[in-house]
Design an enzyme around this catalytic site. Structure first.
Site, PDB file in Angstrom:
ATOM      1  N   ILE A 257       1.164  -1.155  -0.391  1.00 19.50           N
ATOM      2  CA  ILE A 257       0.179  -0.206  -0.180  1.00 19.50           C
ATOM      3  C   ILE A 257       0.613   1.495  -0.577  1.00 19.50           C
ATOM      4  O   ILE A 257       0.447   1.752  -0.342  1.00 19.50           O
ATOM      5  CB  ILE A 257      -1.134  -0.298   1.476  1.00 19.50           C
ATOM      6  CG1 ILE A 257       0.307   0.100   2.458  1.00 19.50           C
ATOM      7  CG2 ILE A 257      -2.197  -1.329   1.035  1.00 19.50           C
ATOM      8  CD1 ILE A 257      -0.620   0.116   4.069  1.00 19.50           C
ATOM      9  N   GLY A 258       2.395   1.521  -0.269  1.00 20.85           N
ATOM     10  CA  GLY A 258       2.687   2.073  -0.340  1.00 20.85           C
ATOM     11  C   GLY A 258       4.574   1.794  -0.005  1.00 20.85           C
ATOM     12  O   GLY A 258       5.298   0.494  -0.053  1.00 20.85           O
TER      13      GLY A 258
ATOM     14  N   GLY B  59       8.776   3.655   0.052  1.00 24.93           N
ATOM     15  CA  GLY B  59      10.017   5.124   0.429  1.00 24.93           C
ATOM     16  C   GLY B  59      10.790   4.063   0.487  1.00 24.93           C
ATOM     17  O   GLY B  59      11.105   3.712  -0.135  1.00 24.93           O
TER      18      GLY B  59
ATOM     19  N   GLY C  61      11.871   1.736   2.366  1.00 25.50           N
ATOM     20  CA  GLY C  61      11.763  -0.191   1.461  1.00 25.50           C
ATOM     21  C   GLY C  61       9.547  -0.219   1.360  1.00 25.50           C
ATOM     22  O   GLY C  61       9.038   1.316   1.488  1.00 25.50           O
ATOM     23  N   LYS C  62       8.801  -1.057   1.619  1.00 27.06           N
ATOM     24  CA  LYS C  62       7.691  -1.435   1.053  1.00 27.06           C
ATOM     25  C   LYS C  62       6.430  -0.820   2.740  1.00 27.06           C
ATOM     26  O   LYS C  62       7.201  -1.748   3.681  1.00 27.06           O
ATOM     27  CB  LYS C  62       7.016  -2.525   0.095  1.00 27.06           C
ATOM     28  CG  LYS C  62       8.072  -2.181  -1.259  1.00 27.06           C
ATOM     29  CD  LYS C  62       7.793  -3.157  -2.117  1.00 27.06           C
ATOM     30  CE  LYS C  62       8.727  -3.252  -3.278  1.00 27.06           C
ATOM     31  NZ  LYS C  62       8.299  -4.644  -4.024  1.00 27.06           N
ATOM     32  N   VAL C  63       5.853  -0.969   2.977  1.00 24.90           N
ATOM     33  CA  VAL C  63       3.923  -0.729   3.811  1.00 24.90           C
ATOM     34  C   VAL C  63       3.604  -1.835   2.636  1.00 24.90           C
ATOM     35  O   VAL C  63       2.550  -1.949   1.756  1.00 24.90           O
ATOM     36  CB  VAL C  63       3.872   0.606   3.255  1.00 24.90           C
ATOM     37  CG1 VAL C  63       2.615   0.670   5.185  1.00 24.90           C
ATOM     38  CG2 VAL C  63       5.060   1.266   4.420  1.00 24.90           C
TER      39      VAL C  63
ATOM     40  N   LYS D 200       5.458  -1.911   7.784  1.00 28.29           N
ATOM     41  CA  LYS D 200       6.699  -1.589   7.087  1.00 28.29           C
ATOM     42  C   LYS D 200       8.079  -2.175   7.216  1.00 28.29           C
ATOM     43  O   LYS D 200       8.155  -2.682   8.644  1.00 28.29           O
ATOM     44  CB  LYS D 200       7.386   0.024   8.003  1.00 28.29           C
ATOM     45  CG  LYS D 200       8.669   1.463   6.912  1.00 28.29           C
ATOM     46  CD  LYS D 200       8.157   2.254   7.198  1.00 28.29           C
ATOM     47  CE  LYS D 200       7.204   3.036   6.685  1.00 28.29           C
ATOM     48  NZ  LYS D 200       7.717   4.845   7.112  1.00 28.29           N
TER      49      LYS D 200
ATOM     50  N   ASP E 288      11.575  11.084   8.455  1.00 29.70           N
ATOM     51  CA  ASP E 288      11.429  10.869   7.425  1.00 29.70           C
ATOM     52  C   ASP E 288       9.605  11.750   7.633  1.00 29.70           C
ATOM     53  O   ASP E 288       9.475  10.974   6.908  1.00 29.70           O
ATOM     54  CB  ASP E 288      11.099   9.744   7.322  1.00 29.70           C
ATOM     55  CG  ASP E 288      11.290   9.223   6.547  1.00 29.70           C
ATOM     56  OD1 ASP E 288      11.435  10.087   5.237  1.00 29.70           O
ATOM     57  OD2 ASP E 288      10.751   7.838   5.890  1.00 29.70           O
TER      58      ASP E 288
END
Length: 858
Positions: A592-593, A595, A598-600, A614, A710
């Protein structure tokens, strides 16, 4: 901007100029170039030259529509002539062409422009040219002032500008100019203003540059993080220098003794560098005109020399973040115009002096984290302008003056972590008090009920004292974001609203307190005693069962050997998930995200609940024990605007995955980047205030404080009522500093949230988070995402706003047009706050406490 085109053009330019003979050849040729116009060119009418220049520009707003051959050029918009007859009778005069902030772009026809006779002042500032600095501008022989600031120029600084012999002011600030400062600019002996701040200049400054520029009044090299130079002693040979701004410019070494001769100085800013050693003796003795002194954020040491008390016009004294010792010069405090003293994070000692009550103009005194001793000066309350007194983490003793709030402006009092004793006085006059921090002292007696009558009091920290009695019910009258009364000797019933409604309340360490949700519920004290016998029996049974289970577990681990799980799952709150289930859910359909780290993933639990995980790919190879210790600290953070960390998972490879609570509305970035940003102004303001309160809690109410580092709109989660939750904080603590910086540098799409000083400072500060918060405020006010890589106008929202903010109708271009006009005034106020938060200079950004206060203001 178009970075690929820009870099390829720049590489071609550098390929040419890097040939050994060419720079020298150009220097020899530049005088010839400047004077080599043909007779026909020289006699071309002025209006034709200006129209040729206009034809090379892209003017989307039609700002130059009045430029026409049918009208005398002195009547054109943005053109000024000193002689009213110029352009009519052909009389040569001084001409000013000021095209600042018009949204212009295109390839500048400097050849035509520089043939305009009498062109004295040229400003192309705050436009979008996206090109190298035009070399042909060196032909504008009559120029007195040249302003090319914030216009998206890049590449090297042309040494050919040395041909502009009459130049008095040169401003190239706020661009992307690279390379060294050309020593040839030393030929501009009449130069009074040189502004190169906020570029990418590098290397060592040539001594000859400043040896010859003896007429300079204003020199600004701040924000050029890649300079690698000691402070040039030659700067002390500029007798006319009034403003010397070198903040965050990579300077190192000692402050030269030659600086003592700068008798005309009004502003001296050497902050955020790597300066070391003592300040030269006699520093300030001859600075009779000095208004502002900023040496903060260096490694300076030793006693601060006497002499600064001779700076009779001094308004700001900022030396925080060094290693100064001894006493602050006593005469400093009595200077008649002194407004700000910031000396925190040093090793100063001695007593704080009494202030000259009635005549002092002091507004803030911050001396935290030093070794000051003795009592708090009673005269502080008599200084009518004082709004902040902060002296935490010292060795102050005695009692707290009962007149501390006689100053009508007093908003922040912080004397925590000292040895102050006695009772807490009645602060009935503190009508503007926002924050009161008295923790870790020796206060006794009761909590004054009169605190509940202070209209804007938001933060109260009285923890770790010896307070007794009950928590006053009057505190329920306040709109508190924090109440910390932990580790005292309080007793009685806790007011119900404080337990149920307050976002951050800390009551532990007071066994005499009772109420809903506490170990003692007040109403049935006997129930506990009635169940003791049964509890003892149960404990014995459970103990036996545990011993059996431990033995069986040990045997099982021995049998399993190498087949044991490579993952370690630590849960801080009951969550129905195993490490194997968590890692099994790490596939693309659950993402769903994405950054920098890494990924969420969205993961559905066995009980139907959802969590967000996360997965941090940027592992710093910290040990499990190190990660666990850091995560335990972060998981204890409780605030209504902070996303709860429910656990984490650690793999044998050192990878860390953090488990957060999940919110169905997703993130603020999801809403902003939707096809239409539909959030109304009241809800946007609610998001801004909640986010500010969450950050203020992280910065000032956690012990030790927590930096986010962040912060961006994708890390602002939204509950159903649009109450924001800050997520993603403290990631650097779980992965290690080296891995954190490497991953952040690789996340180009989110660089617009990062404060400018991130690249050159070793010690991150709260003010970097304030910058990121300001970017989110701009998103809320404009309705635009912070980063728009496909935009031809401007990809960075901060630059986009700066280009428009000073225009006559700038606000109308910036504020989101979808919001009702009835909210325009509030939006304008928040816009101004956002601009302050995103200031290039960290010390000009407000602390999050002040941000909360301003957002709460009606």
């Amino acid at each position: 901007m178009a970075p690929r085109r820009r870099r390829s053009a720049y590489s071609v330019s550098m390929a040419a100029t890097n040939r050994g003979y060419l720079p020298f050849f150009l220097l020899l040729l530049s005088p010839l170039i400047t004077t080599s116009y043909s007779a026909a060119e020289a006699e071309q009418p002025v209006h034709e030259l200006l129209l040729s220049f206009k034809a090379s520009l892209h003017d989307p707003s039609g700002a130059l529509a009045t430029w026409s051959s049918s009208t005398p050029y002195c009547n054109w918009s943005h053109v000024t002539c000193t002689d009213a007859a110029a352009g009519i009778a052909g009389v040569n005069s001084s001409i000013t062409v000021s095209l600042q902030g018009l949204g212009l772009s295109g390839d500048i026809n400097a050849s035509a422009l520089c043939r305009v006779p009498g062109l004295a002042d040229l400003s192309l500032a705050s436009n979008a040219f996206n090109q190298t600095v035009p070399l042909q501008l060196s032909r504008c022989a009559s120029l007195v002032s040249l302003n090319l600031s914030s216009a998206f120029f890049w590449g090297p600084l042309p040494e050919q500008f040395a041909a502009l012999a009459g130049l008095v002011s040169l401003d190239l600030s706020g661009n992307d100019i690279e390379g060294t400062v050309p020593p040839g600019l030393a030929a501009l002996r009449g130069l009074q203003t040189l502004d190169l701040r906020g570029n990418r200049l590098s290397g060592v400054l040539h001594p000859a540059l400043f040896r010859n520029l003896t007429s300079l009044h204003y020199l600004d090299l701040s924000g050029n993080h890649f300079l690698e130079s000691p402070l040039p002693p030659e700067l002390g040979g500029m007798p006319s220098l009034r403003w010397l701004l070198l903040q965050g410019a990579g300077f190192s070494g000692a402050i030269p003794d030659t600086f003592l001769a700068l008798e005309q100085l009004q502003v001296l800013d050497l902050s955020m560098n790597s300066l070391t050693g003592p300040v030269p003796p006699g520093f300030g003795l001859k600075f009779q005109k000095l208004l502002s002194l900023d040496l903060s954020g260096n490694g300076l040491s030793g006693p601060f020399p006497d002499g600064v008390e001779r700076c009779l016009m001094l308004q700001r004294f900022e030396v925080q973040g060094n290693a100064f010792t001894g006493e602050i010069p006593a005469g400093l405090w009595s200077l008649p115009d002194l407004q700000v003293v910031r000396a925190e994070d040093n090793r100063f000692s001695g007593r704080l002096p009494e202030f000259p009550a009635g005549v002092s103009r002091l507004e803030q005194v911050q001396v935290d984290n030093n070794s000051f001793s003795g009592g708090i000066p009673r005269s502080i309350g008599l200084v009518r302008t004082m709004y902040r007194f902060s002296a935490s983490l010292n060795e102050l003793d005695g009692s707290l003056p009962d007149n501390l709030c006689d100053s009508p402006a007093m908003s922040i009092i912080d004397v925590s972590h000292n040895a102050i004793s006695g009772t807490i006085p009645e602060f009935s006059n503190c009508k503007r008090l926002v924050s009161l921090r008295l923790s870790s002292n020796g206060f006794t007696g009761t909590i004054p009920a009169s605190l509940g009558d202070l209209p804007v009091l938001t933060y109260i920290d009285l923890s770790s004292n010896g307070l007794t009695g009950a928590i006053p019910a009057e505190l329920q009258n306040l709109k508190l974001a924090l109440l910390n009364v932990s580790y005292n000797r309080l007793s009685g019933r806790v007011p119900a609203e404080l337990v149920s409604d307050l976002p951050a309340v800390f009551l532990q360490g007071n066994p005499g307190l009772c109420g809903p949700g506490l170990p003692n519920d007040c109403d049935m004290p006997s129930r506990k005693h009635q169940g003791l016998a049964l509890a003892a029996t149960v404990v014995l049974f459970i103990t036996g069962a545990v011993l059996l289970a431990v033995g069986a577990s040990a045997m099982y681990r021995r049998l399993q050997g190498k087949n044991s799980s490579p993952w370690k799952l630590v849960l801080f709150h009951p969550t129905k998930i195993t490490a194997e289930e968590l890692f099994a859910a790490f596939h693309e359909k659950n993402v769903i995200g994405r950054g920098a780290f890494g990924k969420v993933y969205l993961i559905a639990l066995q009980d139907g609940q959802n969590v967000a995980v996360k997965r941090l790919f940027c592992s710093g190879k910290l040990t499990f024990r190190e990660v666990k210790n850091e995560m335990k600290v972060l998981a204890k953070i409780r605030h209504k605007n902070i996303a709860k960390i429910t656990g984490f998972c650690y793999s044998s490879e050192g990878e860390v995955s953090v488990i957060y609570e999940y919110f169905q509305r997703g993130s603020l970035q999801d809403m902003i980047c939707a096809a239409k940003f539909t959030l109304g102004w009241n809800d946007r303001l609610k998001v801004a205030l909640g986010l500010a309160q969450g950050l203020a809690y992280l910065h000032h109410d956690c012990t030790p404080g927590v930096l986010h580092r962040d912060l961006k709109s994708s890390n602002v989660l939204l509950a159903d009522d649009f109450e924001p939750r800050v997520a993603g904080f403290g990631v650097h603590r779980a992965v290690g500093e080296k891995a954190y910086r490497a991953s952040l540098d690789s996340d180009l799409n989110q660089r617009c949230y990062v404060a400018p000083e991130q690249n050159f400072t070793k010690n991150p500060t709260n003010l970097m988070d304030v910058y990121s918060f300001g970017v989110i405020l701009l998103e809320l006010v404009t309705g635009r995402p912070a980063e728009q890589p496909a935009s031809k106008d401007c990809s960075d929202i901060v630059s986009w706003v700066r280009r428009r903010i000073n225009l006559i109708d700038g606000a109308s271009q910036i504020l989101d047009p979808s919001i009702s006009h009835t909210a325009q005034q509030e939006m304008q106020t928040v816009l101004e706050l956002a601009v302050r938060c995103t200031s290039v200079k960290p010390d000009q950004r407000p602390a999050m406490y002040e941000v909360v206060r301003l957002l709460q203001a009606p």
